[in-house]
Scaffold this motif. Structure first.
Motif, PDB file in Angstrom:
ATOM      1  N   PHE B  41      47.645 -75.086 -10.805  1.00 41.31           N
ATOM      2  CA  PHE B  41      47.709 -73.666 -11.134  1.00 41.31           C
ATOM      3  C   PHE B  41      49.156 -73.176 -11.140  1.00 41.31           C
ATOM      4  N   ALA B  42      49.878 -73.545 -10.084  1.00 40.49           N
ATOM      5  CA  ALA B  42      51.259 -73.069  -9.971  1.00 40.49           C
ATOM      6  C   ALA B  42      52.111 -73.588 -11.129  1.00 40.49           C
ATOM      7  N   MET B  43      51.947 -74.886 -11.435  1.00 40.66           N
ATOM      8  CA  MET B  43      52.766 -75.464 -12.495  1.00 40.66           C
ATOM      9  C   MET B  43      52.352 -74.934 -13.856  1.00 40.66           C
ATOM     10  N   SER B  48      53.673 -71.564 -18.399  1.00 34.71           N
ATOM     11  CA  SER B  48      53.292 -70.549 -19.368  1.00 34.71           C
ATOM     12  C   SER B  48      54.319 -69.421 -19.397  1.00 34.71           C
ATOM     13  N   ILE B  49      54.759 -68.986 -18.208  1.00 39.52           N
ATOM     14  CA  ILE B  49      55.751 -67.911 -18.144  1.00 39.52           C
ATOM     15  C   ILE B  49      57.070 -68.378 -18.757  1.00 39.52           C
ATOM     16  N   THR B  50      57.474 -69.576 -18.367  1.00 37.95           N
ATOM     17  CA  THR B  50      58.738 -70.102 -18.868  1.00 37.95           C
ATOM     18  C   THR B  50      58.721 -70.205 -20.385  1.00 37.95           C
ATOM     19  N   SER B  51      57.612 -70.719 -20.919  1.00 35.82           N
ATOM     20  CA  SER B  51      57.600 -70.921 -22.372  1.00 35.82           C
ATOM     21  C   SER B  51      57.583 -69.582 -23.101  1.00 35.82           C
ATOM     22  N   ASP B 258      62.877 -65.322 -13.000  1.00 39.70           N
ATOM     23  CA  ASP B 258      63.158 -65.701 -11.614  1.00 39.70           C
ATOM     24  C   ASP B 258      62.112 -65.134 -10.672  1.00 39.70           C
ATOM     25  N   THR B 259      61.835 -63.845 -10.839  1.00 41.43           N
ATOM     26  CA  THR B 259      60.879 -63.192  -9.949  1.00 41.43           C
ATOM     27  C   THR B 259      59.513 -63.854 -10.054  1.00 41.43           C
ATOM     28  N   LEU B 260      59.085 -64.072 -11.302  1.00 42.08           N
ATOM     29  CA  LEU B 260      57.753 -64.652 -11.499  1.00 42.08           C
ATOM     30  C   LEU B 260      57.668 -66.053 -10.932  1.00 42.08           C
ATOM     31  N   SER B 261      58.728 -66.850 -11.127  1.00 50.00           N
ATOM     32  CA  SER B 261      58.628 -68.225 -10.629  1.00 50.00           C
ATOM     33  C   SER B 261      58.683 -68.232  -9.102  1.00 50.00           C
ATOM     34  N   LEU B 267      53.017 -68.824  -4.003  1.00 52.48           N
ATOM     35  CA  LEU B 267      51.578 -69.043  -4.113  1.00 52.48           C
ATOM     36  C   LEU B 267      51.239 -70.520  -3.923  1.00 52.48           C
ATOM     37  N   ALA B 268      52.037 -71.372  -4.582  1.00 49.41           N
ATOM     38  CA  ALA B 268      51.792 -72.812  -4.470  1.00 49.41           C
ATOM     39  C   ALA B 268      51.972 -73.278  -3.038  1.00 49.41           C
ATOM     40  N   LEU B 269      52.983 -72.692  -2.365  1.00 50.15           N
ATOM     41  CA  LEU B 269      53.266 -73.069  -0.982  1.00 50.15           C
ATOM     42  C   LEU B 269      52.093 -72.691  -0.080  1.00 50.15           C
TER      43      LEU B 269
END
Lengths: 228, 392
Positions: B41-43, B48-51, B258-261, B267-269
């Motif tokens: 999910f995190a990746m 998706s955000i990055t692209s 940056d904020t979103l990642s 979340l992943a943590l």
């Protein structure tokens, strides 16, 4: 020729609660190859302890025990395990077969711990089972066999690795008289075929089947006679 | 005793206790499935955000002017003049005027498209090129040409083919526009996506939507290293001009990224932490059940020892049994994790299955079996054969 079993002034004390019990109090015993010896005595006489000693299941406190010339008291637990698998064939009163395994798998087990190959293991186990007359019961589980048959599987297991000593602890104790007689006949046969048999029992009648009778009382040998 | 034989024995023991084994491995199954799903999910969301942000261009800034809380008015020409003075920072500026209109081609009618009035720099700033025909030129703006560059979603909705579209006249709110170019497809030509756009010259759009005022500018920063500096330069200029910083907004896409990642990393943590705790709890469950198993099988252990099993053979047998249970749990967990990514998580973010995490979580479940199997196995190996044989 070195004796199979040679015990000198062997002592073993157990702690039971607060009191110490001298289970074996100075045993001197020599058993040679091809003998058929019975060790007899009432309960509490120390005969089970003596069996555990001979079978290398327990460590002695004092004295010496040489098994085929090897000083057993000096050995580590894994060496003792190896000695048990190679030199002693156990036959127990309660059969002690693994209920989830078939007759064949039960008989194969000692060979597994001696790292036999799968093929040799199977071959030797089948031979042993045929020897005790169970060639047609290879894939039966213990619960599918009668008491006498289960004890015969146990005998096959004791024989399979060709140990120099067969150690039978009350082998007929859980059997009816007919099956008991069959098992005793089989032990007599095995002796005739050249196996050394040590039989532990409280039953004098059974004890008299052997050629030599050792009577134990309060941790001491009180009688050591040839049986005619 | 050989490894394969120990494995066979472990499997036999597991089969004879199917339900108990399954319930025991549930902790590991849930833990591993959670690790796979959480990292997936995190990746997936990061990808998706990055692209989508990289599509927009990571060194672009968006400036929106509100003209609120001030009586000063920044004209289009003044803003353009400012950007030209700062050409060190600003490579290109693309003003936009947007609106919606009904589009018709012969009998076909379509209403969803966004009409964007802009200039030639839009191509550079938005990194959006034509696959066929030509782009809007600055000359088109000068002459208020009625030409249009359309996205593939518009082509699909109005025309049979691209060839038919190129050179055709479409009516935007009744005014005929000549289609001179077709944009590259970016999002599969879906309605409502960035492919569902019609570009027309800025000046034409101003007249059409009767809005002389241009409030949106997209700026291409000359170097991604200079993005932060450019933001400062822009904000200083605009605050000075308006006398307040409420009248405009400067968006930096990199900042949003940056904020979103950061959010997805956190979340992943958290999810990963929960998964690890679940694995540990699963491990304790396995230790518990293995201890029960050792007690139950005391007699079996006694028999095995009497007929020649070494301590190490008994240890191996029980440790392998524990590792097989957790390993099997790990495999089931991986399958469930992958399925949940494919069937559930893929509805929200693009499905990403990271092989590294698959191996890590499988390895971790094996380690759990090893660690939590050692204590019960030691207990079994250290049993006194005489006492073990006496037990019922």
């Amino acid at each position: 020729m070195t004796a199979l079993v040679e015990m000198k002034d062997l002592k073993k004390t157990y702690k039971m609660g607060e009191t110490y019990v001298k289970a074996l109090d100075g045993i001197n015993l020599t058993i040679k190859k091809d003998e058929f010896v019975s060790i007899v005595g009432p309960s509490g006489s120390g005969k089970s302890t003596l069996m555990n000693m001979i079978g290398c299941l327990d460590a002695l406190d004092e004295g010496t025990y040489f098994l085929e010339g090897t000083d057993v008291s000096e050995l580590s637990s894994s060496k003792l395990a190896l000695i048990r698998s190679k030199k002693i064939g156990f036959i127990f009163q309660g059969f002690n077969l693994l209920s989830k395994l078939t007759a064949l798998e039960n008989v194969e087990m000692p060979l597994i711990y001696q790292n036999y190959s799968h093929k040799n293991r199977k071959k030797k186990a089948i031979e042993a089972l045929e020897k005790v007359g169970l060639g047609d019961r290879l894939h039966h589980k213990p619960t599918e066999l009668s008491g006498g048959q289960q004890q015969r599987v146990a005998i096959a297991r004791a024989l399979v690795a060709d140990p120099p000593i067969i150690l039978a602890d009350e082998p007929t104790g859980n059997l009816d008289s007919k099956s008991g007689k069959e098992i005793m006949d089989m032990l007599v046969d095995l002796h005739k075929q050249g196996n050394t048999i040590i039989l532990i029992t409280h039953d004098t009648y059974i004890a008299n089947t052997a050629r030599r009778k050792i009577v134990l009382k309060d941790g001491k040998i009180t009688e050591d006679v040839e049986v005619s | 005793m050989g490894f394969l034989l120990a494995l066979k024995m472990a499997i036999a023991s597991i089969i004879s206790n199917k339900w108990r084994t399954f319930l025991t491995m549930l902790g590991v199954i849930i833990g591993v499935a959670a690790v796979i799903a959480a990292t997936g999910f995190a990746m997936g969301s990061t990808a998706s955000i990055t692209s989508s942000i990289e599509d927009l261009g990571s060194n672009t800034l968006t400036v929106t002017l509100f003209n609120k809380g001030t009586n000063r008015d920044l004209s289009y020409n003044e803003f353009i003049a400012f950007t030209e003075e700062n050409s060190k920072y600003i490579e290109a500026v693309s003003p936009t005027v947007t609106g919606n209109a009904t589009i018709k081609y012969e009998a076909e009618s379509y209403e969803n498209s966004q009409i964007i009035g802009t200039n030639a720099a839009y191509e550079l700033v938005k990194n959006s090129h034509v696959q066929d025909g030509r782009y809007i030129l600055d000359l088109d703006l000068e002459f208020r040409q009625k030409i249009a560059v359309i996205g593939t979603a518009v082509v699909n909705n109005l025309f049979d083919s691209k060839d038919q579209a190129l050179g055709a006249y479409i009516k935007i709110d009744g005014t005929p526009f000549k289609v001179v170019g077709i944009l590259d497809e970016k999002e599969g030509g879906q309605e409502g996506s960035s492919d569902d756009a019609i570009l027309i010259p800025l000046t034409t759009a101003q007249r059409m939507f009767s809005s002389a005022k241009i409030n949106n500018f997209t700026i291409l920063v000359s170097d991604s290293e200079l993005v932060d500096e450019t933001v400062v330069v822009l904000e200083t200029f605009l605050t000075e001009f308006y006398g307040t910083d409420d009248s405009y907004r400067v968006f930096n896409l990199a900042m949003i990224l940056d904020t979103l990642s950061e959010v997805t990393d956190t979340l992943a943590l958290i999810l990963g932490g929960i998964a690890v705790i679940s694995l540990l709890v699963g491990g304790i469950g396995i230790m518990n059940i293995m201890l029960v198993s050792v007690t139950e099988r005391t007699r079996e252990i006694g028999i095995r020892k009497a007929i020649g099993a070494k301590r190490s053979s008994i240890m191996t047998q029980f440790i392998i049994e524990a590792v097989v249970v957790t390993g099997l749990g790990g495999i089931i967990g991986i399958i469930i994790g992958i399925l949940s990514i494919q069937l559930l998580i893929s509805k929200f973010v693009p499905p990403v299955i990271d092989t590294m995490w698959v191996f890590v979580s499988f390895g971790f479940s094996l380690v759990i079996g090893l660690v939590f199997g050692i204590f019960p196995a030691l207990k079994a190996a250290n049993l006194n054969p005489i006492e073990a044989l006496r037990s019922e």
